[in-house]
Design a protein around this motif. Sequence first.
Motif, PDB file in Angstrom:
ATOM      1  N   ASN A   1       0.967  -1.090   0.057  1.00  0.00           N
ATOM      2  CA  ASN A   1      -0.135  -0.054  -0.066  1.00  0.00           C
ATOM      3  C   ASN A   1       1.080   1.304   0.142  1.00  0.00           C
ATOM      4  O   ASN A   1       1.283   1.680   1.104  1.00  0.00           O
ATOM      5  CB  ASN A   1      -0.979  -0.002   1.166  1.00  0.00           C
ATOM      6  CG  ASN A   1      -2.058   1.047   1.186  1.00  0.00           C
ATOM      7  OD1 ASN A   1      -2.041   2.084   0.204  1.00  0.00           O
ATOM      8  ND2 ASN A   1      -2.542   1.394   2.074  1.00  0.00           N
ATOM      9  N   LEU A   2       1.211   1.597  -1.236  1.00  0.00           N
ATOM     10  CA  LEU A   2       2.389   2.885  -1.524  1.00  0.00           C
ATOM     11  C   LEU A   2       1.634   4.075  -0.922  1.00  0.00           C
ATOM     12  O   LEU A   2       2.002   4.758   0.142  1.00  0.00           O
ATOM     13  CB  LEU A   2       2.568   2.932  -2.684  1.00  0.00           C
ATOM     14  CG  LEU A   2       3.410   2.047  -3.342  1.00  0.00           C
ATOM     15  CD1 LEU A   2       3.723   2.119  -4.804  1.00  0.00           C
ATOM     16  CD2 LEU A   2       4.689   1.098  -2.549  1.00  0.00           C
ATOM     17  N   HIS A   3       0.500   4.322  -1.467  1.00  0.00           N
ATOM     18  CA  HIS A   3      -0.586   5.414  -1.129  1.00  0.00           C
ATOM     19  C   HIS A   3      -1.884   5.306  -2.025  1.00  0.00           C
ATOM     20  O   HIS A   3      -1.734   4.829  -3.168  1.00  0.00           O
ATOM     21  CB  HIS A   3       0.336   6.766  -1.300  1.00  0.00           C
ATOM     22  CG  HIS A   3      -0.582   7.809  -0.784  1.00  0.00           C
ATOM     23  ND1 HIS A   3      -1.378   8.526  -1.544  1.00  0.00           N
ATOM     24  CD2 HIS A   3      -0.390   8.714   0.179  1.00  0.00           C
ATOM     25  CE1 HIS A   3      -1.951   9.597  -0.606  1.00  0.00           C
ATOM     26  NE2 HIS A   3      -1.261   9.710   0.155  1.00  0.00           N
ATOM     27  N   PRO A   4      -2.891   5.551  -1.405  1.00  0.00           N
ATOM     28  CA  PRO A   4      -4.183   5.559  -2.208  1.00  0.00           C
ATOM     29  C   PRO A   4      -4.373   6.485  -3.601  1.00  0.00           C
ATOM     30  O   PRO A   4      -4.976   5.769  -4.558  1.00  0.00           O
ATOM     31  CB  PRO A   4      -5.323   5.895  -1.347  1.00  0.00           C
ATOM     32  CG  PRO A   4      -4.807   5.960   0.259  1.00  0.00           C
ATOM     33  CD  PRO A   4      -3.327   6.040   0.067  1.00  0.00           C
ATOM     34  N   VAL A   5      -3.506   7.359  -3.459  1.00  0.00           N
ATOM     35  CA  VAL A   5      -3.323   8.264  -4.657  1.00  0.00           C
ATOM     36  C   VAL A   5      -2.675   7.707  -5.967  1.00  0.00           C
ATOM     37  O   VAL A   5      -3.065   7.836  -7.181  1.00  0.00           O
ATOM     38  CB  VAL A   5      -2.666   9.387  -4.318  1.00  0.00           C
ATOM     39  CG1 VAL A   5      -2.433  10.481  -5.819  1.00  0.00           C
ATOM     40  CG2 VAL A   5      -3.727  10.496  -3.606  1.00  0.00           C
ATOM     41  N   ILE A   6      -1.664   6.605  -5.547  1.00  0.00           N
ATOM     42  CA  ILE A   6      -0.872   5.946  -6.760  1.00  0.00           C
ATOM     43  C   ILE A   6      -0.974   4.581  -6.892  1.00  0.00           C
ATOM     44  O   ILE A   6      -0.470   3.810  -7.783  1.00  0.00           O
ATOM     45  CB  ILE A   6       0.761   6.320  -6.562  1.00  0.00           C
ATOM     46  CG1 ILE A   6       1.013   5.846  -5.300  1.00  0.00           C
ATOM     47  CG2 ILE A   6       0.778   8.090  -6.759  1.00  0.00           C
ATOM     48  CD1 ILE A   6       2.873   5.991  -5.031  1.00  0.00           C
ATOM     49  N   ASN A   7      -1.631   3.727  -5.612  1.00  0.00           N
ATOM     50  CA  ASN A   7      -1.648   2.504  -5.850  1.00  0.00           C
ATOM     51  C   ASN A   7      -2.101   2.104  -7.155  1.00  0.00           C
ATOM     52  O   ASN A   7      -1.830   0.852  -7.525  1.00  0.00           O
ATOM     53  CB  ASN A   7      -2.572   1.810  -4.693  1.00  0.00           C
ATOM     54  CG  ASN A   7      -1.845   2.056  -3.283  1.00  0.00           C
ATOM     55  OD1 ASN A   7      -0.776   2.088  -3.117  1.00  0.00           O
ATOM     56  ND2 ASN A   7      -2.646   2.089  -2.242  1.00  0.00           N
ATOM     57  N   ASN A   8      -3.139   2.720  -7.775  1.00  0.00           N
ATOM     58  CA  ASN A   8      -3.741   1.784  -9.077  1.00  0.00           C
ATOM     59  C   ASN A   8      -3.260   2.716 -10.233  1.00  0.00           C
ATOM     60  O   ASN A   8      -4.029   2.696 -11.366  1.00  0.00           O
ATOM     61  CB  ASN A   8      -5.383   2.329  -8.984  1.00  0.00           C
ATOM     62  CG  ASN A   8      -5.883   1.163  -7.923  1.00  0.00           C
ATOM     63  OD1 ASN A   8      -5.335   0.148  -7.707  1.00  0.00           O
ATOM     64  ND2 ASN A   8      -6.579   1.611  -7.065  1.00  0.00           N
ATOM     65  N   GLY A   9      -2.185   3.437 -10.152  1.00  0.00           N
ATOM     66  CA  GLY A   9      -1.523   4.167 -11.285  1.00  0.00           C
ATOM     67  C   GLY A   9      -1.471   5.650 -10.917  1.00  0.00           C
ATOM     68  O   GLY A   9      -2.014   6.216 -10.165  1.00  0.00           O
ATOM     69  N   ILE A  10      -0.776   6.320 -12.021  1.00  0.00           N
ATOM     70  CA  ILE A  10      -0.684   7.725 -11.838  1.00  0.00           C
ATOM     71  C   ILE A  10      -1.573   8.483 -12.627  1.00  0.00           C
ATOM     72  O   ILE A  10      -1.609   8.433 -13.948  1.00  0.00           O
ATOM     73  CB  ILE A  10       0.781   8.174 -12.446  1.00  0.00           C
ATOM     74  CG1 ILE A  10       1.981   7.372 -11.505  1.00  0.00           C
ATOM     75  CG2 ILE A  10       1.171   9.751 -12.128  1.00  0.00           C
ATOM     76  CD1 ILE A  10       1.839   7.612 -10.075  1.00  0.00           C
ATOM     77  N   SER A  11      -2.462   9.547 -12.227  1.00  0.00           N
ATOM     78  CA  SER A  11      -3.188  10.289 -12.894  1.00  0.00           C
ATOM     79  C   SER A  11      -2.663  11.514 -13.377  1.00  0.00           C
ATOM     80  O   SER A  11      -1.968  12.238 -12.546  1.00  0.00           O
ATOM     81  CB  SER A  11      -4.487  10.712 -12.098  1.00  0.00           C
ATOM     82  OG  SER A  11      -5.297   9.657 -11.930  1.00  0.00           O
ATOM     83  N   LYS A  12      -2.557  11.877 -14.628  1.00  0.00           N
ATOM     84  CA  LYS A  12      -1.883  12.991 -15.111  1.00  0.00           C
ATOM     85  C   LYS A  12      -2.655  14.417 -14.718  1.00  0.00           C
ATOM     86  O   LYS A  12      -3.835  14.480 -14.695  1.00  0.00           O
ATOM     87  CB  LYS A  12      -2.018  13.054 -16.839  1.00  0.00           C
ATOM     88  CG  LYS A  12      -1.026  13.933 -17.518  1.00  0.00           C
ATOM     89  CD  LYS A  12       0.349  13.477 -17.482  1.00  0.00           C
ATOM     90  CE  LYS A  12       1.242  14.596 -18.138  1.00  0.00           C
ATOM     91  NZ  LYS A  12       2.531  14.615 -17.793  1.00  0.00           N
ATOM     92  N   GLY A  13      -1.635  15.266 -14.529  1.00  0.00           N
ATOM     93  CA  GLY A  13      -2.169  16.755 -14.011  1.00  0.00           C
ATOM     94  C   GLY A  13      -2.537  17.622 -15.192  1.00  0.00           C
ATOM     95  O   GLY A  13      -1.984  17.208 -16.444  1.00  0.00           O
TER      96      GLY A  13
END
Length: 193
Positions: free
Chosen positions: A4-16
């Motif tokens: 569990n790295l962090h909920p924001v990145i666990n399923n991939g990176i969302s582009k800003g």
Amino acid sequence: MSFNLHPVINNGISKGDPSFSGGSLHCHCKASPVTISLTSNISHNHACGCSKCWKPSGAIFSIVGVVPRGSLSVTSGNEKLFVVDSTAVIRRHACKECKVHLFGRIEQEHAFYGLDFVHVELSEEKGWQEVQFAAFVSSTIEQGLVAAEEADLVRGQIKKLGLETYDALSPGLMDAIAVFTAKKNGVLRESKL
């Protein structure tokens, strides 16, 4: 094995969105939350494994970016904020009730003076700069979050997300610290390029 790295990145990176111009951050209190207003997007957004940064429950990294100090203002709940450790270089301001860190500020001479450290996961707005690297990965070992034998598995999971891993900060940020130190010591060399 998956961490569990962090909920924001666990399923991939969302582009800003590079044209995103800011928003609000809120602590976790349901009634009377502390609210922070940011009038700019963040820079140097990264996953941080250090022992000082606030992490959501169960995560081994925080997600933290920086904004110019003048871009941040406390718009409600200022009386609920306290400094977690007044001896730390980055004075992290957290909510007294829910303990969520809203921002960190450097108050002494430092390469990053003038930048505030923020957790944009506390925002409902979308468009913040995406996570760009992972810092202080080995610090997760010293906190007991991962075993030494698992550190390379953590690095591998992060690299699968397309991020570089460092056991300090990214090269650009480490260079900024080095330039600051060289200037302070009067030894900054001019480029011959």
